[in-house]
Design an enzyme around this catalytic site. Structure first.
Site, PDB file in Angstrom:
ATOM      1  N   CYS A   1      -2.716  -4.001   3.531  1.00  0.00           N
ATOM      2  CA  CYS A   1      -3.058  -3.104   2.654  1.00  0.00           C
ATOM      3  C   CYS A   1      -2.161  -3.126   1.462  1.00  0.00           C
ATOM      4  O   CYS A   1      -1.418  -4.115   1.365  1.00  0.00           O
ATOM      5  CB  CYS A   1      -2.474  -1.639   3.715  1.00  0.00           C
ATOM      6  SG  CYS A   1      -0.521  -1.444   3.453  1.00  0.00           S
TER       7      CYS A   1
ATOM      8  N   CYS B   1       3.308  -0.071   8.523  1.00  0.00           N
ATOM      9  CA  CYS B   1       2.625  -1.281   8.960  1.00  0.00           C
ATOM     10  C   CYS B   1       3.337  -2.494   9.652  1.00  0.00           C
ATOM     11  O   CYS B   1       4.430  -2.461   9.110  1.00  0.00           O
ATOM     12  CB  CYS B   1       1.847  -1.849   7.806  1.00  0.00           C
ATOM     13  SG  CYS B   1       0.573  -0.953   7.066  1.00  0.00           S
TER      14      CYS B   1
ATOM     15  N   GLU C   1       3.499  -5.616   8.565  1.00  0.00           N
ATOM     16  CA  GLU C   1       4.032  -6.474   7.520  1.00  0.00           C
ATOM     17  C   GLU C   1       5.109  -6.066   6.991  1.00  0.00           C
ATOM     18  O   GLU C   1       6.106  -6.512   6.740  1.00  0.00           O
ATOM     19  CB  GLU C   1       2.721  -6.547   6.437  1.00  0.00           C
ATOM     20  CG  GLU C   1       1.602  -7.264   6.970  1.00  0.00           C
ATOM     21  CD  GLU C   1       0.570  -6.384   7.420  1.00  0.00           C
ATOM     22  OE1 GLU C   1       1.106  -5.192   7.923  1.00  0.00           O
ATOM     23  OE2 GLU C   1      -0.726  -6.641   7.266  1.00  0.00           O
TER      24      GLU C   1
ATOM     25  N   ASN D   1       3.297  -2.455  13.546  1.00  0.00           N
ATOM     26  CA  ASN D   1       3.186  -1.063  13.141  1.00  0.00           C
ATOM     27  C   ASN D   1       3.802  -0.131  14.076  1.00  0.00           C
ATOM     28  O   ASN D   1       3.869  -0.136  15.467  1.00  0.00           O
ATOM     29  CB  ASN D   1       1.802  -0.885  12.849  1.00  0.00           C
ATOM     30  CG  ASN D   1       0.802  -1.046  14.067  1.00  0.00           C
ATOM     31  OD1 ASN D   1       0.953  -1.963  15.057  1.00  0.00           O
ATOM     32  ND2 ASN D   1      -0.269  -0.300  13.928  1.00  0.00           N
TER      33      ASN D   1
ATOM     34  N   CYS E   1       1.734  -2.868   1.626  1.00  0.00           N
ATOM     35  CA  CYS E   1       2.193  -4.209   2.151  1.00  0.00           C
ATOM     36  C   CYS E   1       2.357  -5.232   1.062  1.00  0.00           C
ATOM     37  O   CYS E   1       3.371  -6.033   0.988  1.00  0.00           O
ATOM     38  CB  CYS E   1       1.457  -4.498   3.476  1.00  0.00           C
ATOM     39  SG  CYS E   1       2.267  -3.431   4.733  1.00  0.00           S
TER      40      CYS E   1
ATOM     41  N   GLU F   1       3.631   4.166  14.501  1.00  0.00           N
ATOM     42  CA  GLU F   1       3.123   5.192  13.872  1.00  0.00           C
ATOM     43  C   GLU F   1       4.024   6.268  14.471  1.00  0.00           C
ATOM     44  O   GLU F   1       4.626   6.287  15.281  1.00  0.00           O
ATOM     45  CB  GLU F   1       1.758   5.168  14.508  1.00  0.00           C
ATOM     46  CG  GLU F   1       0.771   4.254  14.105  1.00  0.00           C
ATOM     47  CD  GLU F   1      -0.498   3.975  14.579  1.00  0.00           C
ATOM     48  OE1 GLU F   1      -0.918   4.870  15.339  1.00  0.00           O
ATOM     49  OE2 GLU F   1      -1.493   3.308  14.178  1.00  0.00           O
TER      50      GLU F   1
HETATM   51  N1  THU Z   1      -1.858  -1.413   9.766  1.00  0.00           N
HETATM   52  C1  THU Z   1      -1.062  -2.456   9.687  1.00  0.00           C
HETATM   53  O1  THU Z   1       0.136  -2.397  10.299  1.00  0.00           O
HETATM   54  N2  THU Z   1      -1.296  -3.700   8.857  1.00  0.00           N
HETATM   55  C2  THU Z   1      -2.362  -3.569   8.273  1.00  0.00           C
HETATM   56  O2  THU Z   1      -2.514  -4.764   7.393  1.00  0.00           O
HETATM   57  C3  THU Z   1      -3.227  -2.771   8.090  1.00  0.00           C
HETATM   58  C4  THU Z   1      -3.004  -1.532   8.953  1.00  0.00           C
HETATM   59  C5  THU Z   1      -1.647  -0.413  10.654  1.00  0.00           C
HETATM   60  C6  THU Z   1      -1.408   0.782  10.068  1.00  0.00           C
HETATM   61  C7  THU Z   1      -1.678   1.832  11.256  1.00  0.00           C
HETATM   62  O3  THU Z   1      -0.641   1.969  12.077  1.00  0.00           O
HETATM   63  C8  THU Z   1      -2.853   1.165  11.843  1.00  0.00           C
HETATM   64  O4  THU Z   1      -2.605  -0.145  11.521  1.00  0.00           O
HETATM   65  C9  THU Z   1      -4.197   1.751  11.418  1.00  0.00           C
HETATM   66  O5  THU Z   1      -4.339   1.751  10.329  1.00  0.00           O
END
Ligand code: THU
Length: 156
Positions: free
Chosen positions: A112, A63, A65, A52, A115, A54
């Site tokens: 999520c 994310c 995925e 991920n 994804c 940000e």
């Molecule tokens: N996130 C992912 O990368 N994958 C998931 O399956 C759930 C959430 C990330 C998004 C964000 O950067 C952090 O986790 C918190 O939600």
């Protein structure tokens, strides 16, 4: 869905989980402190990882995925994705002395909705993608992305 543990996985699946765990090191989780890694086994044997990323404009981040599947398709267009493993850790709510290992989620996290949609479209193009969700205490194996996203929007 199969519920198992890391020790019971096949060598291939275990290796893929290890790649997902390592990919969490490349996460940029400046805002959430939640580090997620994904590793995709391609039909050509290659493993593509993502983490991920940000951003201060929160919704501009992505994310693990999606970072993995978009990169996989951009790197190897037309090559089926066979499996994806996902792992996550955070230091939030953990004692300061906790090791990196201990900070991984004990129960798996699940992708999520966005994804799921992104992965599903590769699945529709190339065939089932097995989903391996890693947790320290338990691991879930799902046969396909479709099983995580029934009645999806696919056509217009
Ligand atoms: N996130 C992912 O990368 N994958 C998931 O399956 C759930 C959430 C990330 C998004 C964000 O950067 C952090 O986790 C918190 O939600």
């Amino acid at each position: 869905m199969v519920q198992t543990t890391i020790d019971e996985l096949s060598p291939t699946d275990r290796h893929l989980v290890e790649e997902a765990r390592e990919a969490t090191r490349r996460s940029l989780a400046s805002y959430s402190g939640f580090h997620v890694g994904a590793a995709i086994l391609m039909d050509n044997g290659e493993i593509i990882t993502g983490a991920n990323q940000e951003n201060a404009a929160y919704s501009s981040g992505t994310c693990a995925e999606r970072s993995a599947c978009f990169y996989a398709s951009a790197r190897y267009p037309g090559v089926p994705m066979r499996k994806i493993a996902i792992a996550a850790w955070t230091r939030l709510h953990m004692p300061e002395e906790a090791s990196w290992e201990e900070c991984f989620q004990s129960h798996p996290i699940s992708p999520c909705g966005a994804c799921r949609q992104a992965l599903l479209e590769y699945e529709h193009l190339y065939g089932p993608i097995e989903v391996i969700l890693y947790g320290r205490d338990r691991v879930y194996i799902l046969p396909s992305v479709e099983s995580l996203l029934p009645l999806s929007f696919t056509e217009f």
